[in-house]
Write a protein that holds these residues in place. Sequence first.
Motif, short mmCIF file in Angstrom:
data_model
loop_
_atom_site.label_atom_id
_atom_site.label_comp_id
_atom_site.label_asym_id
_atom_site.label_seq_id
_atom_site.Cartn_x
_atom_site.Cartn_y
_atom_site.Cartn_z
N LYS A 167 0.71 -1.19 -0.11
CA LYS A 167 -0.05 0.02 -0.07
C LYS A 167 1.05 1.19 0.02
O LYS A 167 0.21 2.38 -0.41
CB LYS A 167 -1.10 0.12 1.10
CG LYS A 167 -0.35 0.13 2.49
CD LYS A 167 -1.11 -0.01 3.70
CE LYS A 167 -0.45 0.14 5.07
NZ LYS A 167 -1.54 0.18 6.10
N ASP A 170 3.26 3.32 -3.94
CA ASP A 170 2.99 4.47 -4.46
C ASP A 170 3.28 5.80 -3.93
O ASP A 170 3.11 6.96 -4.47
CB ASP A 170 1.57 4.53 -5.40
CG ASP A 170 1.14 3.21 -6.01
OD1 ASP A 170 2.11 2.83 -6.71
OD2 ASP A 170 0.12 3.02 -6.10
N SER A 171 3.86 5.67 -2.87
CA SER A 171 4.26 6.95 -1.92
C SER A 171 5.51 7.67 -2.39
O SER A 171 5.74 8.57 -2.26
CB SER A 171 4.21 6.64 -0.44
OG SER A 171 5.39 5.56 -0.29
N ILE A 174 8.23 9.89 -8.72
CA ILE A 174 8.52 9.25 -9.87
C ILE A 174 9.76 9.71 -10.64
O ILE A 174 9.85 9.56 -11.77
CB ILE A 174 7.27 9.42 -11.17
CG1 ILE A 174 7.23 11.04 -11.28
CG2 ILE A 174 6.17 8.87 -10.55
CD1 ILE A 174 6.26 11.26 -12.46
N ARG A 180 10.11 5.87 -8.58
CA ARG A 180 9.73 4.54 -9.02
C ARG A 180 10.35 4.64 -10.35
O ARG A 180 10.33 3.45 -10.93
CB ARG A 180 8.21 4.83 -9.24
CG ARG A 180 7.68 4.46 -8.03
CD ARG A 180 6.02 4.69 -7.87
NE ARG A 180 5.83 5.73 -7.83
CZ ARG A 180 4.40 6.53 -7.98
NH1 ARG A 180 3.70 5.74 -8.66
NH2 ARG A 180 4.35 7.75 -7.94
N HIS A 206 2.48 -2.53 -12.81
CA HIS A 206 2.11 -1.58 -11.78
C HIS A 206 2.80 -0.31 -11.65
O HIS A 206 2.45 0.67 -11.71
CB HIS A 206 2.31 -2.51 -10.54
CG HIS A 206 1.88 -1.62 -9.49
ND1 HIS A 206 0.43 -1.43 -8.85
CD2 HIS A 206 2.66 -0.95 -8.58
CE1 HIS A 206 0.37 -0.89 -7.68
NE2 HIS A 206 1.77 -0.36 -7.34
N LEU A 207 4.21 -0.51 -12.03
CA LEU A 207 4.90 0.66 -12.01
C LEU A 207 4.62 1.57 -13.17
O LEU A 207 4.38 2.94 -12.94
CB LEU A 207 6.54 0.56 -12.11
CG LEU A 207 7.13 0.06 -10.66
CD1 LEU A 207 8.58 -0.62 -10.90
CD2 LEU A 207 7.14 1.08 -9.59
N ALA A 209 1.86 1.92 -14.87
CA ALA A 209 0.47 2.55 -14.64
C ALA A 209 0.43 3.50 -13.53
O ALA A 209 -0.07 4.71 -13.86
CB ALA A 209 -0.42 1.53 -13.97
N GLY A 210 1.23 3.40 -12.51
CA GLY A 210 1.35 4.46 -11.64
C GLY A 210 2.04 5.75 -12.13
O GLY A 210 1.63 7.02 -11.87
N ILE A 211 3.18 5.49 -12.93
CA ILE A 211 3.82 6.77 -13.47
C ILE A 211 2.91 7.34 -14.48
O ILE A 211 2.78 8.53 -14.69
CB ILE A 211 5.21 6.15 -14.15
CG1 ILE A 211 6.23 5.67 -13.05
CG2 ILE A 211 5.76 7.15 -14.80
CD1 ILE A 211 7.29 4.92 -13.58
N GLU A 213 -0.05 7.65 -14.64
CA GLU A 213 -1.17 8.34 -14.01
C GLU A 213 -0.65 9.86 -13.41
O GLU A 213 -1.24 10.88 -13.62
CB GLU A 213 -1.57 7.66 -12.81
CG GLU A 213 -2.95 8.24 -12.04
CD GLU A 213 -3.37 7.48 -10.80
OE1 GLU A 213 -4.07 8.04 -9.91
OE2 GLU A 213 -3.18 6.12 -10.78
N SER A 214 0.86 9.61 -13.04
CA SER A 214 1.34 10.82 -12.50
C SER A 214 1.49 11.79 -13.78
O SER A 214 1.56 12.96 -13.63
CB SER A 214 2.66 10.78 -11.79
OG SER A 214 2.38 9.93 -10.57
#
Length: 363
Positions: A167, A170-171, A174, A180, A206-207, A209-211, A213-214
């Motif tokens: 959890k 994602d803190s 990037i 990340r 996962h990485l 997708a999170g990047i 989004e940012s």
Amino acid sequence: MEKLPIDALWEKYIHYAHLNSAFDDRIGILDGKSSAILLFSEHKNKYYRNEVSVNFLSDLIEQINFNRLFSLGYGLTGVGILIDYLVERGVLDESSIDIFSDVELNISKFLANTGITDISLASGLSGYGIYFLKRLKREKYNTQSYNLYLNQLDSIYNTLEKCILSKDGDSYDISLWYGRSGCLLFISELAKIPQFSKRCETTCDHLRAGILESLADSRFSWDKMQAFFVMYQTDRLNSLQTELNVFFGEFIVSASTKLSELGIANGALYSLFVAILIETKGTYFAEHFLSSIYDGIMLLLKNRSPKELFPYDNQAKAIPIGIDGGMSAVLLSLWSIDSKRYLWLNFFGFFFEEAKILVTNEG
């Protein structure tokens, strides 16, 4: 774009770096003496390439003790990669790698005993992973050393996977050095090893997708430019080209007027990243925006003194020399733009597939 005056500018700034980094207490590639050695080793003059760089390395090795940081960015892991790189460049012979064997053993003990959960390239698991991945690639299959490095990478990846998918994963920001993106860079390279290819898929997805989004917030930042560059370099199947091309145009336009915000070192790295994207991805519309940053840096280097741009730090006993914000970032980036040679970036895990640089005997 104006041709980089290698002889004039490099001599002016290299001489200043030589005089003002010899007593640097910092050994790291991001902040200290390792970056000075990397810079000298790329000089076409054999005095800097073969003598100054080796003398600085000898001094650095004498500074080594196991109370030092072990990380890639600020410590001994980076020194190990530097030695490996200098062997590849022909500055050191193969036997030089042996001088690092005791340090490597202590790096392994450190990882086994500390339970480190930092995922970053600069100070965490991704940086250690880059080191052991490079060592693995030097070994032949099924040798004792190869299997030891494989086991070390397995341990590093297992911890990374848990941290990234937790959890709190994602803190992290990037950025390349501290977030990340650096982690994605390492795991994407690790996935080329058959034993890891399937295991890395979920973590990489996962990485990414999170990047992504940012990146969707189109406001420019240096962290986003680093992340964008890593995403492009690791998107080998071109599955993200549409999304990335949208962001690219927005970033290039918004960054082209922000040299004062980026600073000269990050501005130079930004220019290098854009130049590589122009060459490798065919994004030629960006030439104009690359020139605006590049030309601004060139004017600063020509019109200001090294002392003004890189003032001496009495506490560090050196000038800001590192790849993160220092002179080495500026000179190496501009040299790479001029020569289209990017092998020094492999130090950080990019693994550009490029022929070895021919070493000249000039100077």
